[in-house]
Design a protein around this motif. Structure first.
Motif, short mmCIF file in Angstrom:
data_model
loop_
_atom_site.label_atom_id
_atom_site.label_comp_id
_atom_site.label_asym_id
_atom_site.label_seq_id
_atom_site.Cartn_x
_atom_site.Cartn_y
_atom_site.Cartn_z
N THR A 12 0.71 -1.34 -0.19
CA THR A 12 0.03 0.00 -0.09
C THR A 12 0.91 1.74 -0.07
O THR A 12 0.45 2.16 0.03
N GLY A 235 0.96 -4.79 5.82
CA GLY A 235 0.57 -3.49 5.67
C GLY A 235 -0.09 -2.33 7.33
O GLY A 235 -0.22 -3.28 8.20
N GLU A 237 -2.58 -1.38 7.07
CA GLU A 237 -4.09 -1.69 7.68
C GLU A 237 -4.51 -2.70 7.76
O GLU A 237 -5.20 -3.32 8.52
N ARG A 238 -3.82 -3.91 7.66
CA ARG A 238 -3.79 -5.07 8.37
C ARG A 238 -3.45 -4.93 9.83
O ARG A 238 -5.05 -5.72 10.35
N ALA A 240 -4.38 -2.55 11.73
CA ALA A 240 -5.02 -2.01 12.98
C ALA A 240 -6.33 -2.93 12.35
O ALA A 240 -7.62 -2.44 13.48
N GLY A 241 -6.54 -4.00 11.34
CA GLY A 241 -7.60 -4.85 11.60
C GLY A 241 -7.33 -5.61 12.14
O GLY A 241 -9.15 -6.02 12.85
N GLU A 244 -9.13 -3.95 15.71
CA GLU A 244 -10.36 -3.60 15.88
C GLU A 244 -11.34 -4.88 15.54
O GLU A 244 -12.16 -5.20 16.25
N GLN A 299 -6.85 3.76 14.48
CA GLN A 299 -6.83 5.21 13.28
C GLN A 299 -6.62 6.29 13.49
O GLN A 299 -6.06 7.40 12.86
N LEU A 302 -3.87 6.38 11.08
CA LEU A 302 -4.16 5.80 9.48
C LEU A 302 -5.01 7.59 8.93
O LEU A 302 -4.27 7.11 7.94
#
Length: 379
Positions: A12, A235, A237-238, A240-241, A244, A299, A302
């Motif tokens: 990314t 990454g 995002e992964r 952070a996911g 979550e 978050q 990001l």
């Protein structure tokens, strides 16, 4: 410790670009707050400035530690593993003084609200068994976000409360036993929590002057100039996911169905149990609070400085109130176990404990409303 340049790429884009900016911003805030704390004077204004600097220092330490935890696969393993617990120690130590101060203010405010004003002679005689409905505004316990309204889970700034007040012999007011015991209960709580706050203040000053803290500050200073990445290609995002997903799993384990009914009395009944160990029923909610905080920090990495969505902000506020009320209830229960206190004092502390456990229940209801219904609410 080998330090690598932070421009390792992922699918990314630059792996460390957002993470580096966030960590260096927090490290800079940490160092700035430390400087302000050291430069504060010893007078009253200087004490306020020192307290504000300590709060900023604690927030920065908490955010750095939480971010290192969430994105640890991207960072030097030995470095992050050694720094995270030290940041947790620091933020926890610095939080105690403020926590005791807020807890005392919360309990004294509740005692004042529960005991009410002294009886005032009525101008018109009333029957012995008559009742009147007292309606008024609850005083704000803290500045900032609104109080929780127990009838709806939260309120628009000031929550209206109603109570049936007995009227006897032309006088109105709280039960005499509560009015008599409230003053002594307040004095006992003030003595105990002020002593605890003083000890926490001394512990914080000792921590800030220790070699352990200087080692933490040195690591944060390094972080302010260069972030030690390990060359991993995961990454942001992964990761952070993943944070979550952990939050969603913990929320799914909560009894949200029961919490969705006001005055279900689950928190109160459990709080009245004879077991004096920490309230096990609160532990899952405290876990969700910690995971929600990690999600918020991820978050922030990001999205930068964008404000959190209202659903997350309201849920965070509800869980903060939950923790404060739970700790306040525990403090009231601890005070009630003081040897040789008067029965009226013990009674007032028992009423205070029940009141705070009701606030725990109201906070759970507010969290349930925010978490499950915020997205579908129309304004």
């Amino acid at each position: 410790m080998a330090q690598q340049h932070h421009e390792t790429t992922t699918g990314t884009g630059t792996a460390g670009e957002a993470l580096t900016a966030y960590l260096q911003d927090q490290a800079t805030e940490f160092l700035r707050s430390l400087r302000l704390h050291r430069e504060s004077s010893t007078d009253a204004q200087g004490a306020e400035e020192a307290l504000a600097a300590a709060c900023s220092l604690r927030r920065a330490a908490r955010r750095i530690g939480g971010t290192l935890h969430t994105f640890r696969p991207l960072l030097d393993e030995d470095w992050s593993a050694s720094l995270r617990p030290e940041l947790a120690w620091l933020s926890g130590t610095l939080a105690q003084e403020h926590a005791y101060e807020s807890r005392l203010a919360r309990l004294l405010d509740a005692l004042h609200r529960l005991s009410g004003p002294p009886p005032v002679p009525a101008t018109v005689p009333a029957p012995a068994a008559a009742t009147v409905t007292a309606i008024g505004k609850r005083p704000a316990r803290r500045s900032g976000r609104p109080l929780l309204d127990r009838s709806r889970g939260r309120g628009p700034g000031e929550a209206w409360v109603t109570a049936e007040v007995p009227v006897t012999n032309g006088e109105s007011g709280p039960p005499r036993g509560l009015a008599v015991g409230a003053a002594k209960a307040a004095a006992l709580l003030e003595r105990q929590l002020t002593l605890a706050r003083t000890r926490a203040h001394s512990a914080a000053l000792q921590a800030l002057g220790s070699s352990r803290f200087h080692a933490v500050a040195d690591n944060v200073a390094v972080l302010a100039s260069e972030v030690p990445f390990n060359g991993a290609t995961d990454g942001l995002e992964r990761l952070a996911g993943t944070a979550e997903s952990a939050l969603a799993e913990a929320v799914a384990a909560l009894p949200l169905g029961q919490a969705g009914h006001p005055y279900n009395a689950g928190a109160l009944v459990h709080g009245l149990a004879a077991d004096t160990a920490p309230d096990a029923q609160d532990a899952p909610w405290l876990k969700v609070r910690s995971l929600l905080r990690l999600h918020r920090y991820a978050q922030e990495v990001l999205l930068g400085h964008a404000p959190p969505e209202p659903r997350i902000a309201d849920a965070s506020h509800a869980l903060n109130v939950h923790r404060e009320a739970s700790a306040a209830a525990a403090a009231a229960a601890q005070a009630a176990r003081t040897p040789r206190i008067a029965p009226a004092t013990a009674y007032a502390l028992g009423v205070l404990h029940a009141d705070q456990r009701h606030d725990v229940e109201a906070a759970r209801f507010a969290f349930q409303q925010a978490w499950l219904h915020e997205e579908t609410r129309t304004w």
